[in-house]
Motif scaffolding. Structure first.
Motif, PDB file in Angstrom:
ATOM      1  N   TRP A  84     -10.379   9.083  17.042  1.00  0.00           N
ATOM      2  CA  TRP A  84     -11.018   8.936  18.352  1.00  0.00           C
ATOM      3  C   TRP A  84     -12.480   9.328  18.178  1.00  0.00           C
ATOM      4  O   TRP A  84     -12.786  10.407  17.659  1.00  0.00           O
ATOM      5  CB  TRP A  84     -10.336   9.819  19.389  1.00  0.00           C
ATOM      6  CG  TRP A  84      -8.986   9.297  19.768  1.00  0.00           C
ATOM      7  CD1 TRP A  84      -7.812   9.485  19.101  1.00  0.00           C
ATOM      8  CD2 TRP A  84      -8.681   8.475  20.894  1.00  0.00           C
ATOM      9  NE1 TRP A  84      -6.787   8.829  19.728  1.00  0.00           N
ATOM     10  CE2 TRP A  84      -7.293   8.197  20.849  1.00  0.00           C
ATOM     11  CE3 TRP A  84      -9.437   7.937  21.934  1.00  0.00           C
ATOM     12  CZ2 TRP A  84      -6.645   7.420  21.798  1.00  0.00           C
ATOM     13  CZ3 TRP A  84      -8.804   7.167  22.891  1.00  0.00           C
ATOM     14  CH2 TRP A  84      -7.425   6.912  22.816  1.00  0.00           C
ATOM     15  N   ASN A 152     -14.705   8.772  23.541  1.00  0.00           N
ATOM     16  CA  ASN A 152     -13.276   8.452  23.466  1.00  0.00           C
ATOM     17  C   ASN A 152     -13.006   6.969  23.221  1.00  0.00           C
ATOM     18  O   ASN A 152     -12.278   6.301  23.963  1.00  0.00           O
ATOM     19  CB  ASN A 152     -12.551   8.937  24.728  1.00  0.00           C
ATOM     20  CG  ASN A 152     -12.535  10.447  24.821  1.00  0.00           C
ATOM     21  OD1 ASN A 152     -12.166  11.122  23.863  1.00  0.00           O
ATOM     22  ND2 ASN A 152     -12.982  10.980  25.950  1.00  0.00           N
ATOM     23  N   GLY A 154     -10.928   4.734  21.219  1.00  0.00           N
ATOM     24  CA  GLY A 154      -9.664   4.917  20.523  1.00  0.00           C
ATOM     25  C   GLY A 154      -9.533   4.043  19.293  1.00  0.00           C
ATOM     26  O   GLY A 154     -10.264   3.056  19.127  1.00  0.00           O
ATOM     27  N   ARG A 619      -7.259   9.576  25.437  1.00  0.00           N
ATOM     28  CA  ARG A 619      -7.147  10.287  24.167  1.00  0.00           C
ATOM     29  C   ARG A 619      -6.118  11.396  24.278  1.00  0.00           C
ATOM     30  O   ARG A 619      -6.198  12.239  25.175  1.00  0.00           O
ATOM     31  CB  ARG A 619      -8.511  10.876  23.765  1.00  0.00           C
ATOM     32  CG  ARG A 619      -8.466  11.727  22.490  1.00  0.00           C
ATOM     33  CD  ARG A 619      -9.865  12.065  21.977  1.00  0.00           C
ATOM     34  NE  ARG A 619     -10.682  12.736  22.965  1.00  0.00           N
ATOM     35  CZ  ARG A 619     -10.707  14.065  23.148  1.00  0.00           C
ATOM     36  NH1 ARG A 619      -9.927  14.851  22.427  1.00  0.00           N
ATOM     37  NH2 ARG A 619     -11.494  14.586  24.069  1.00  0.00           N
TER      38      ARG A 619
END
Length: 678
Positions: A84, A152, A154, A619
């Motif tokens: 992340w 964040n 991913g 996350r």
């Protein structure tokens, strides 16, 4: 320049070690020298190794209607790692850009940004980042430098950030000019490092003279590693008049036109290493004499008006003797093509001098040198000596601009009625506000004209310095432009200004910016924005040109409707309020006024930011977030070793090697000390 950059690299290396984390076992990492395209780079705890988040695309869509420019910039990143990530991207925009909208796009979700007070927006972003929510933050570092943070991202995700802004088109010397900057040139950072930890991820440390240096110095990739950050750009141009010429001097662009006169300019396969420049000249006899754009918003009217002064050929001019002080930047950032252009421009300027004139030259890098202790008459022998001196100038060292600026403005002898300072530089410094303050305090009867050199000058410094100096700004982007642009500058220097300009609006309570129109030179129009309670009546403009009265009127009710004029008015008001800081107004007072305007008109400023947060956490709580900066290209024509010195290649891998060497040196010194004690 190299010495300051060198020490900056060392400091950032120390900071980098403190904020990173080990990559997952088996995860592929890269070194900065291995970056093959634009990427967000998330640092790891392995020295010199990063997780790359490739920049899939940068797309820019610009629409021009008359004097109003609307643009949308979209950057898309894809996380191909197993981590992340958070990315930080420093990017340029036009210094007059009114940034008013931001969207964070994740898959099919679009999250709208909101303008908030800067510290409040940071808190919202930091909280969202901590809670695992996708978030983006757009902050203004300078009027022409912005930072986007994206939290964040991913594994396997792509995220796009769209930023929208408006600006007023430039018009000067018979041509319209559109400039879109695409790279932040490395800034010279004066001052001593502060004791507190630097806030940004740039290569420079924060100093007492540039407290945000780490936020305006993104890592720079060595040219030997190829170019990164590809850009696709499209301009839809509705000039509203027939054109004599339309060119793109900066890039090989595709230009087409439809039957209605709408022109489309496409730029593909380019990289972000220079400013995009588009210019067009109206057909003869179709030059604008006046243009008015209006917008009604909540019962209030906003106006953008441009009024052209009389043509030069109708004004009888008498050339007066003058003292001209030429200042030429010979620092490291001027290496390569830039110093050649600067020397060529200065040599052309010397040829325009007449025996009744006085002149001197100052060259500067880490220090400055005056050709003579004081200005001399421009006799043939003196001009010849000056030309020989200029031809030997080379570029190296730092950009210590304050000393030569004060020396040039020092008016000790009053040799002639007119005094002009011509400042030739790329303007790549970080202490702009201090320099503006010095110009405001020391200008006296001098007039300061700035000449921006190279593919990516610091337009914020160049334009505002000329404004404080009551002169004008000229940009020379390529060697082929030197003769033309210097000719335009000579026309300004030789022709009398339009002075004592007064504007009378139909609304006595009109809020206009600039609130006092500056003196104008040949080819420059009066461009003003206003907030009014009524559009009934005319705008009356008057002034004095070569001792002759000038007066004209413009009917406001016939103005073209155009959305966003309110933001352009607000942006100009904010710029004027920020200039007040250099004139001694307390920052607390300026901040209060800027906040009021920026929040009302939803604009990014020094004191307000755009923040967008997805309300749903994505996350996992046990997943670590890694941060890093986006490297940039060295501006086209710059020489890496002239700027950074002979350091290891790559965006900033040198700081890792420097840190290793310093630690080894420190260890050796310590061991030697122990042996001495024993």
């Amino acid at each position: 320049m190299a010495s300051r950059f060198f020490s900056g690299l060392v400091t950032v290396a120390l900071l980098a070690v403190a904020v990173v984390a080990f990559p997952q076992q088996g995860e592929e990492t890269i070194g900065l020298g291995e970056v093959g395209r634009g990427s967000l780079l998330a640092a790891t705890e392995t020295p010199g190794r990063y997780i790359a988040v490739p920049l899939q695309s940068t797309e820019v869509e610009i629409t021009v209607k008359g004097l109003v420019v609307e643009a949308v910039v979209e950057q898309t990143f894809e996380n191909r790692s197993n981590e992340w990530l958070e990315g930080v991207y420093v990017f340029p925009l036009p210094q007059g850009a009114a940034v008013h909208a931001m969207k964070l796009v994740v898959g099919n979700r679009v999250i709208e940004g909101q303008v908030q007070e800067r510290e409040a927006a940071r808190k919202v972003y930091q909280q969202a980042k901590t809670e695992g929510k996708k978030a983006s933050l757009v902050e203004q570092e300078r009027p022409n430098i912005f930072t986007t943070s994206v939290a964040n991202i991913g594994p396997g995700e792509a995220i796009a950030v769209r930023i929208a802004y408006q600006e007023i088109l430039e018009y000067d010397s018979g041509r319209f000019l559109l400039r879109f900057p695409m790279v932040v040139g490395p800034r010279y950072i004066p001052g001593k490092p502060v004791e507190t930890e630097s806030e940004g991820m740039g290569w420079a440390f924060d100093t007492d003279k540039v407290p945000d240096a780490s936020r305006i110095t993104p890592p720079v990739l060595h040219p030997d590693n190829g170019k990164i950050n590809p850009v696709k750009l499209t301009v839809s141009l509705d000039a509203g008049m027939p054109l004599e010429r339309l060119i793109c001097p900066s890039h090989p662009a595709q230009i087409s036109a439809d039957e209605g006169g709408l022109r489309r300019i496409r730029l593909e396969g380019a990289f972000a290493d220079r400013d995009f420049v588009l210019e067009w000249v109206p057909a003869r006899g179709r030059e604008p004499r006046a243009a008015v754009f209006t917008e009604e918003l909540d019962g209030v009217y906003y106006v953008l008006a441009m009024v052209m002064p009389p043509a030069d050929e109708f004004v009888e001019t008498v050339r007066l003797p003058r003292e001209t002080v030429f200042v030429i930047d010979t620092s490291g950032s001027m290496g390569g093509a830039s110093i050649l252009q600067a020397r060529q421009a200065l040599l052309l300027a010397l040829e325009q001098l007449r025996p009744e004139d006085f002149f001197n030259i100052i060259e500067f890098d880490s220090n400055f040198t005056e050709l003579w202790p004081e200005s001399r008459p421009a006799m043939p022998a003196a001009v010849a000596e000056a030309k020989m001196w200029v031809e030997r100038l080379d570029a190296n060292g730092g950009t210590e601009m304050m000393g030569p600026l004060l020396a040039a403005l020092s008016d000790r002898f009053e040799h002639t009625p007119l005094r002009q300072v011509i400042f030739i530089t790329d303007g790549c410094v970080g202490n702009e506000d201090a320099l503006f303050g010095a110009i405001n305090a020391e200008l006296g009867r001098s007039r300061l004209f700035t000449i921006g050199i190279g593919s990516a000058p610091n337009s914020h410094f160049m334009e505002r310095a000329a404004t404080f100096g009551r002169g004008s700004f000229t940009h020379i982007g390529t060697p082929s432009e030197v003769s033309l642009r210097m000719g335009e500058l000579f026309a300004k220097l030789e022709n009398p200004v339009l002075a004592d300009i007064e504007l009378v609006w139909p609304d006595p309570d009109a809020d206009t910016w600039p609130n006092r129109v500056p003196d104008l030179y040949s080819g420059e129009p009066v461009v003003v924005t206003a907030r009014l309670g009524t559009l009934h009546g005319d705008l009356e403009a008057s002034g004095v040109r070569a001792h002759q009265a000038w007066r004209t009127g413009v009917k406001l009710s016939v103005g073209k409707d155009s959305a966003g004029i309110n933001r352009l008015w607000a942006r100009r008001k904010i710029a004027a309020l920020m200039d007040d800081r250099a004139r001694g107004v307390a920052e607390t007072e300026v901040r209060e006024k800027v906040l009021e305007v920026a929040l009302e008109h939803h604009l990014v400023s020094k004191y307000t930011s755009l923040v967008a947060v997805d309300v749903t956490p994505t996350r996992p709580e046990d997943a670590e977030l890694k941060s890093g900066a986006v490297p940039t290209n060295l501006p086209a024509g710059w020489q890496h070793d002239k700027v950074f010195g002979h350091l290891p290649k790559g965006a900033t891998p040198g700081r890792v090697h420097l840190l290793t060497a310093l630690l080894a040196l420190a260890l050796a010194v310590a061991l030697r000390g122990l042996r001495t004690v024993v």
